[in-house]
Scaffold this active site. Structure first.
Site, PDB file in Angstrom:
ATOM      1  N   TYR A  42       0.817  -1.221   0.000  1.00  0.00           N
ATOM      2  CA  TYR A  42       0.000   0.000   0.000  1.00  0.00           C
ATOM      3  C   TYR A  42       0.847   1.266   0.000  1.00  0.00           C
ATOM      4  O   TYR A  42       0.352   2.338  -0.327  1.00  0.00           O
ATOM      5  CB  TYR A  42      -0.929   0.036   1.217  1.00  0.00           C
ATOM      6  CG  TYR A  42      -1.927  -1.079   1.321  1.00  0.00           C
ATOM      7  CD1 TYR A  42      -2.115  -2.003   0.293  1.00  0.00           C
ATOM      8  CD2 TYR A  42      -2.695  -1.231   2.472  1.00  0.00           C
ATOM      9  CE1 TYR A  42      -3.030  -3.033   0.411  1.00  0.00           C
ATOM     10  CE2 TYR A  42      -3.613  -2.263   2.596  1.00  0.00           C
ATOM     11  CZ  TYR A  42      -3.767  -3.157   1.567  1.00  0.00           C
ATOM     12  OH  TYR A  42      -4.682  -4.180   1.702  1.00  0.00           O
ATOM     13  N   ARG A 225     -12.872   0.595   4.385  1.00  0.00           N
ATOM     14  CA  ARG A 225     -11.907   1.655   4.123  1.00  0.00           C
ATOM     15  C   ARG A 225     -12.635   2.873   3.578  1.00  0.00           C
ATOM     16  O   ARG A 225     -13.498   2.752   2.709  1.00  0.00           O
ATOM     17  CB  ARG A 225     -10.860   1.178   3.120  1.00  0.00           C
ATOM     18  CG  ARG A 225      -9.970   2.288   2.553  1.00  0.00           C
ATOM     19  CD  ARG A 225     -10.146   2.375   1.052  1.00  0.00           C
ATOM     20  NE  ARG A 225      -9.389   3.472   0.484  1.00  0.00           N
ATOM     21  CZ  ARG A 225      -9.940   4.620   0.067  1.00  0.00           C
ATOM     22  NH1 ARG A 225     -11.240   4.818   0.167  1.00  0.00           N
ATOM     23  NH2 ARG A 225      -9.176   5.563  -0.438  1.00  0.00           N
TER      24      ARG A 225
END
Length: 269
Positions: A42, A225
């Protein structure tokens, strides 16, 4: 540790980078999220580390999960795993990673290289719990032969359009948690009439219903998220929504199937 109420609903951090990412993480922690999920891929472990350092809660009250993908290393060496985890510890600013996942396996050889190193990392105290991400049931069988600590969690995509019955059963058989990413199908739950009907009944939005449905499943821990403050906060309403049997049956009955994350090289079972 997911038995603790604060960890039952985690916070996913994919694509949350820079100051906006730090702000989103700060909002999440302030809103009550204590389970933070990131990954080396990420590119935001530093941002997660900043949020941990500046949080108005003790480090011991946070459950920090990250992942390492071995396919990044052409030669597939154990040293890559060891060095990668050392770098993750540094970026996160923690002494121990609460949960370390092997991320996106590409074949038995990779699994056979990575998981023995995870055993070493647990023995050395750098990692508390071991998990796997995007493993198939066959991959889990291989992991059984390689892992010395018990498997703590298996992470995979799960939402009302991908209920993962077989994989969840395999994870449950191992007394592990199923951590569900993309729990609102990247927004597609807002277009499902069955979910909208349940949302209207409970006076919440479709994302909250999808998360509540996941929470109703034994051992499932969703990790929504968002970078929008209102959504970050409202997602936690799922912890207070009690779906009845009719609600769950209605959502279980959705026959649409969708996999949001489906790389061409991945062979699902």
């Amino acid at each position: 540790m997911f038995d603790r109420e604060a960890y039952r609903l985690g916070f996913g951090t994919y694509s949350l980078t820079g100051e906006d990412g730090i702000d989103a993480l700060a909002t999440a922690i302030d809103s009550g999220y204590r389970h933070l999920d990131t990954a080396r891929l990420y590119g935001n472990e530093t941002e997660v580390g900043t949020a941990i350092e500046t949080a108005a809660v003790d480090r011991d009250d946070l459950f920090v999960a990250t992942k390492i993908a071995h396919f990044e290393e052409p030669e597939k060496t154990p040293e890559y795993v060891r060095n990668g985890v050392e770098e993750s510890l540094s970026r996160l600013g923690v002494d121990t990673i609460d949960l370390l996942y092997h991320h996106w396996p590409r074949g038995d050889d990779e699994i056979e290289t990575v998981l023995p190193v995870f055993n070493e990392l647990v023995e050395a105290g750098h990692v508390e719990h071991v998990g796997v991400s995007n493993y198939t049931p066959s991959d889990l069988e291989l992991a059984d032969d390689l892992l010395e600590p018990s498997l703590y969690a298996a992470q995979a995509e799960m939402h009302p359009f991908l209920p993962q019955d077989d994989l969840r059963a395999a994870v449950r058989d191992r007394d592990a948690y199923f951590v569900a990413y993309s729990p609102i199908a990247q927004g597609d739950v807002f277009d499902a009439p069955a979910i909208s009907a349940v949302a209207d009944k409970h006076d919440v939005n479709e994302a909250v219903v999808s998360l509540a449905w996941l929470l109703s499943k034994d051992g499932v821990v969703p990790i929504p998220r968002s970078e929008t403050s209102d959504h970050i906060r409202s997602n936690r309403d799922a912890l207070d929504v009690e779906l009845d049997d009719d609600d769950i049956e209605r959502i279980d009955g959705i026959d649409r199937r969708l996999r949001c994350e489906d790389p061409s090289w991945m062979e699902w079972e």
